[in-house]
Scaffold this motif. Structure first.
Motif, PDB file in Angstrom:
ATOM      1  N   ILE A   1     -10.863  -5.537  -2.356  1.00 25.23           N
ATOM      2  CA  ILE A   1     -10.810  -4.423  -1.394  1.00 25.23           C
ATOM      3  C   ILE A   1     -10.986  -4.954   0.020  1.00 25.23           C
ATOM      4  CG2 ILE A   1     -12.044  -2.358  -0.614  1.00 25.23           C
ATOM      5  CD1 ILE A   1     -12.574  -1.743  -3.601  1.00 25.23           C
ATOM      6  N   THR A   2     -11.920  -5.875   0.212  1.00 21.89           N
ATOM      7  CA  THR A   2     -12.158  -6.461   1.527  1.00 21.89           C
ATOM      8  C   THR A   2     -10.921  -7.224   2.011  1.00 21.89           C
ATOM      9  OG1 THR A   2     -14.500  -6.668   0.995  1.00 21.89           O
ATOM     10  CG2 THR A   2     -13.711  -7.979   2.841  1.00 21.89           C
ATOM     11  N   TRP A   3     -10.304  -7.998   1.126  1.00 15.43           N
ATOM     12  CA  TRP A   3      -9.110  -8.783   1.467  1.00 15.43           C
ATOM     13  C   TRP A   3      -7.952  -7.865   1.880  1.00 15.43           C
ATOM     14  CZ3 TRP A   3      -4.294  -9.331  -1.021  1.00 15.43           C
ATOM     15  CH2 TRP A   3      -3.495 -10.377  -0.525  1.00 15.43           C
ATOM     16  N   VAL A   4      -7.739  -6.775   1.098  1.00 17.96           N
ATOM     17  CA  VAL A   4      -6.656  -5.835   1.403  1.00 17.96           C
ATOM     18  C   VAL A   4      -6.924  -5.155   2.729  1.00 17.96           C
ATOM     19  CG1 VAL A   4      -5.574  -3.660   0.654  1.00 17.96           C
ATOM     20  CG2 VAL A   4      -5.961  -5.483  -0.988  1.00 17.96           C
ATOM     21  N   ALA A   5      -8.155  -4.763   2.991  1.00 16.85           N
ATOM     22  CA  ALA A   5      -8.500  -4.098   4.259  1.00 16.85           C
ATOM     23  C   ALA A   5      -8.253  -5.024   5.440  1.00 16.85           C
ATOM     24  CB  ALA A   5      -9.946  -3.631   4.223  1.00 16.85           C
ATOM     25  N   ARG A   6      -8.560  -6.323   5.299  1.00 22.41           N
ATOM     26  CA  ARG A   6      -8.350  -7.278   6.400  1.00 22.41           C
ATOM     27  C   ARG A   6      -6.863  -7.515   6.646  1.00 22.41           C
ATOM     28  NH1 ARG A   6     -13.110 -11.698   5.285  1.00 22.41           N
ATOM     29  NH2 ARG A   6     -14.792 -10.356   5.952  1.00 22.41           N
ATOM     30  N   ARG A   7      -6.066  -7.538   5.562  1.00 25.38           N
ATOM     31  CA  ARG A   7      -4.613  -7.760   5.706  1.00 25.38           C
ATOM     32  C   ARG A   7      -3.966  -6.589   6.430  1.00 25.38           C
ATOM     33  NH1 ARG A   7      -1.466 -11.792   3.871  1.00 25.38           N
ATOM     34  NH2 ARG A   7       0.237 -10.433   3.294  1.00 25.38           N
ATOM     35  N   ARG A   8      -4.445  -5.375   6.200  1.00 19.54           N
ATOM     36  CA  ARG A   8      -3.865  -4.197   6.844  1.00 19.54           C
ATOM     37  C   ARG A   8      -4.251  -4.140   8.320  1.00 19.54           C
ATOM     38  NH1 ARG A   8      -4.441   0.645   2.391  1.00 19.54           N
ATOM     39  NH2 ARG A   8      -2.886  -0.212   0.967  1.00 19.54           N
ATOM     40  N   ALA A   9      -5.396  -4.719   8.631  1.00 19.98           N
ATOM     41  CA  ALA A   9      -5.877  -4.664  10.020  1.00 19.98           C
ATOM     42  C   ALA A   9      -5.231  -5.665  10.891  1.00 19.98           C
ATOM     43  CB  ALA A   9      -7.366  -4.935  10.075  1.00 19.98           C
TER      44      ALA A   9
END
Length: 193
Positions: A185-193
């Motif tokens: 979840i953290t990785w996906v959130a960083r990629r979207r940002a």
């Protein structure tokens, strides 16, 4: 001329057939429960001690019913005395849920002397075919058994080692899974940002 045909006598016959069918089905489903438990007389206490996987006395703390094809009652006991086996302060003893399958009747708050076999899974198992009895009815056994030892600290025993280790492994697997999910979840959130 009009002819009316009435069927007489079928209603009571159908009702009787329905009752017979229900009774026959019930007998087939619960046929085993109708059979009584038959046991050979238990051996003397010294011989029963030698044949048992564990022998101990303690008070029944609570009872749990386990439903299923081999329904059972699990008695959790606070052990006070041990004559045989690796028995902890708190044990779980399994017995068939009914007397037709030779289940022993445990009662919460009562002290019992348990001559336990060990099930295939390593659990303590008691039955009415053993010398297991309320302590108040087992004074001759207590004299014959003589000196007891204290139970092992910790517990509970009567639970197979495999179950205990799988429980620990299950907790570890859930923790790892949650950690992995959080990292994703953290990785996906960083990629979207």
């Amino acid at each position: 001329m009009t002819h009316c045909h009435t069927r007489t006598g079928y209603g009571p016959r159908l009702a009787a057939l329905a009752i017979i069918t229900v009774l026959a089905s019930t007998a087939l489903m619960y046929g085993d429960a109708a059979q009584a438990c038959t046991c050979a007389p238990p051996p003397p206490s010294e011989e029963a001690l030698a044949q048992s996987g564990a022998v101990f006395a303690g008070e029944v703390l609570d009872l749990t019913v386990v439903n299923g094809p081999d329904s059972a009652v699990v008695a959790r006991m606070a052990v006070t005395d041990v004559w045989k086996g690796e028995v902890h302060e708190v044990v779980e003893v399994r017995t068939p849920a009914d007397g037709a399958r030779c289940g022993y009747t445990f009662e919460v708050g009562r002290a019992d002397l348990v001559y336990s076999s060990l099930g295939d899974d390593g659990r303590f198992v008691a039955s009415m075919c053993s010398r297991t009895a309320p302590v108040s009815d087992a004074q001759d056994d207590l004299v014959a058994l003589d000196t007891s030892t204290a139970p092992l600290t910790g517990g509970p025993s009567g639970q197979p080692e495999a179950t205990r280790s799988w429980t620990a492994m299950g907790v570890a697997a859930v923790a790892l899974g949650l950690g992995g999910l959080l990292a994703t979840i953290t990785w996906v959130a960083r990629r979207r940002a």
